[in-house]
Design a protein around this motif. Structure first.
Motif, PDB file in Angstrom:
ATOM      1  N   CYS A  28       0.842  -1.190   0.000  1.00 46.98           N
ATOM      2  CA  CYS A  28       0.000   0.000   0.000  1.00 46.98           C
ATOM      3  C   CYS A  28       0.887   1.253   0.000  1.00 46.98           C
ATOM      4  N   CYS A  31       3.641   2.300   2.926  1.00 46.45           N
ATOM      5  CA  CYS A  31       3.892   1.182   3.844  1.00 46.45           C
ATOM      6  C   CYS A  31       5.392   0.996   4.072  1.00 46.45           C
ATOM      7  N   CYS A  61       1.847  -9.639   4.549  1.00 42.91           N
ATOM      8  CA  CYS A  61       1.961  -8.768   3.382  1.00 42.91           C
ATOM      9  C   CYS A  61       3.276  -8.967   2.649  1.00 42.91           C
ATOM     10  N   CYS A 222       1.167   0.553   9.276  1.00 43.49           N
ATOM     11  CA  CYS A 222       0.246  -0.148   8.373  1.00 43.49           C
ATOM     12  C   CYS A 222      -0.898   0.819   8.104  1.00 43.49           C
TER      13      CYS A 222
HETATM   14  S1  SF4 Z   1       1.327  -3.891   6.073  1.00 42.08           S
HETATM   15 FE1  SF4 Z   1      -0.580  -2.686   5.926  1.00 42.08          FE
HETATM   16  S2  SF4 Z   1      -0.044  -0.892   4.697  1.00 42.08           S
HETATM   17 FE2  SF4 Z   1       1.569  -2.436   4.388  1.00 42.08          FE
HETATM   18  S3  SF4 Z   1       0.952  -3.522   2.541  1.00 42.08           S
HETATM   19 FE3  SF4 Z   1       0.142  -4.641   4.315  1.00 42.08          FE
HETATM   20  S4  SF4 Z   1      -1.952  -3.833   4.601  1.00 42.08           S
HETATM   21 FE4  SF4 Z   1      -0.852  -2.424   3.278  1.00 42.08          FE
END
Ligand code: SF4
Ligand code: TPP
Ligand code: SF4
Ligand code: SF4
Ligand code: MG
Lengths: 265, 71
Positions: A28, A31, A61, A222
């Motif tokens: 995102c 991030c 992620c 995040c």
């Molecule tokens: S950690 Fe949070 S901000 Fe980063 S990619 Fe994952 S969902 Fe998105």
């Protein structure tokens, strides 16, 4: 001076390291995972060990870390990266081996692997990205979620009476005889990112000494899970995460626990 | 004084997070009015005070900034 003359190959002072692939990151906007990847990649680059390094990617992620980090990579089942890294390092002890894991991966489903790898003193680097939430699956509460912090599974905020206390797993593993260097960093400002890079570089260098597990925690944001824009999320992190997860070294080679291992100062 | 530094922003890779804006000590960066193909506003230079310190590039999660400095 014409601007044109500044942009020339001999004046280039910073570009994306070749220890990262050219692939666009799926994270995102804003991030910290992207910056954390790059600081690790720059540490590997500075040491000139790209071809001797093997990474283990987590579930979370950063499950696709192997698309971005331009070194040999192995994917592990959720939480099992330290066990996989143990196997790799024992078979190929001359390689530099690291894991890259989120807080859900490392401190929830993988608690056992984390603690036992650290207690055995496996000669690996664990990079621990603590954003206090399960980012990938929609922002659920993690063991690391702060008291009162909202998540999709504690929309009124974490109530420690019913949901338990946040786990400071970094302080916990620092107490174990198997850990050699344990530190907590962040990557949200230029100064912090440079410090995190130096910490990861040091940790990789220590692997040559064969003295035990090194763990570098990166307190990160995040924005999507926290439901904030990236700039506000970094501010919120400074104001709320850092008092609970203070930045700094927790266990230092030759000196042992800093401040009794109570926090990172 | 003549500019000491300059940057190249890969605007199609910028996600408009604005993390770089705060990191710049010379207020060189602002967000575009237009959006890129991904639909994000992107970073643009608004003055020529860049010193080539690389702060913006280091904090950019997507590594979209290249930095040049006259040595
Ligand atoms: S950690 Fe949070 S901000 Fe980063 S990619 Fe994952 S969902 Fe998105
Ligand atoms: C065995 C198993 N259990 C549960 C899941 C679902 N799952 C995927 S990622 C994740 C948590 C990720 O959180 P974290 O490690 O903090 O990483 P982040 O996305 O925040 O970087 C969970 C529970 C899974 N993939 N596999
Ligand atoms: S290199 Fe430094 S001065 Fe130039 S735009 Fe980036 S942060 Fe600003
Ligand atoms: S930090 Fe990078 S992605 Fe974010 S706005 Fe600046 S240039 Fe774009
Ligand atoms: Mg997480």
């Amino acid at each position: 001076m014409a601007e044109q003359s500044i942009i020339s190959p001999e004046n280039l002072v910073y570009k994306k390291t070749e220890v990262m692939t050219d692939r666009e990151l799926h994270y995102c906007p804003g991030c910290g995972h992207g910056t954390a990847h790059r600081m690790l990649a720059e540490a590997i680059d500075e040491l000139g060990i790209q071809s001797e390094t093997i990474g283990v990617a987590p579930v979370g992620c950063s499950v696709l870390a192997y698309y971005y980090l331009n070194v040999d990579m192995q994917e592990a089942a959720h939480g099992r990266a330290p066990a996989v890294a143990t196997g790799i390092k024992r078979v190929l002890p001359e390689k530099y081996v690291f894991t890259y894991q989120g807080d859900g991966d490392l401190a929830a489903i993988g608690t056992s692997e984390t603690i036992h790898a650290c207690n055995r003193g496996e000669n690996i680097l664990i990079v621990f990205i603590n954003n206090g939430i399960y980012g990938m699956t929609g922002g659920q509460m993690a063991p690391t979620t702060l008291p009162g912090m909202k998540s999709s599974t504690c929309p009124m905020g974490r109530d420690v009476k019913t949901m338990g206390n946040p786990l400071k797993i970094t302080e916990l593993v620092a107490q174990l005889p198997g850990t050699y260097y344990v530190t907590r960093q962040s990557v949200h400002t230029p100064g912090n990112a440079r410090k995190a890079r130096r910490a990861m570089k040091k940790a990789l260098e220590y692997q040559k000494e064969n003295k035990g597990t090194c763990l570098v925690e990166v307190v990160s944001n995040c924005p999507s899970g926290w439901k904030m824009n990236p700039v506000d999320s970094n501010k919120w992190m400074e104001e709320n995460m850092f008092p609970f997860y203070p930045l700094g070294d927790i266990k230092v080679p030759g000196k042992g626990l800093v401040n009794g291992g109570k926090d990172g100062r | 004084m003549a500019a000491k530094g300059d940057i190249i922003i890969d605007i199609e890779r910028c996600k408009g997070c604005q993390v770089c804006l705060d990191a710049c000590p010379k207020d060189v960066l602002e967000m575009s009015k237009k959006v890129n193909a991904k639909g994000y506003q992107y970073t643009v230079k608004v003055n020529s005070d860049c010193t080539g310190c690389a702060n913006c590039a280091i904090v950019c999660p997507d590594a979209v900034i290249k930095v040049y400095r006259v040595k």
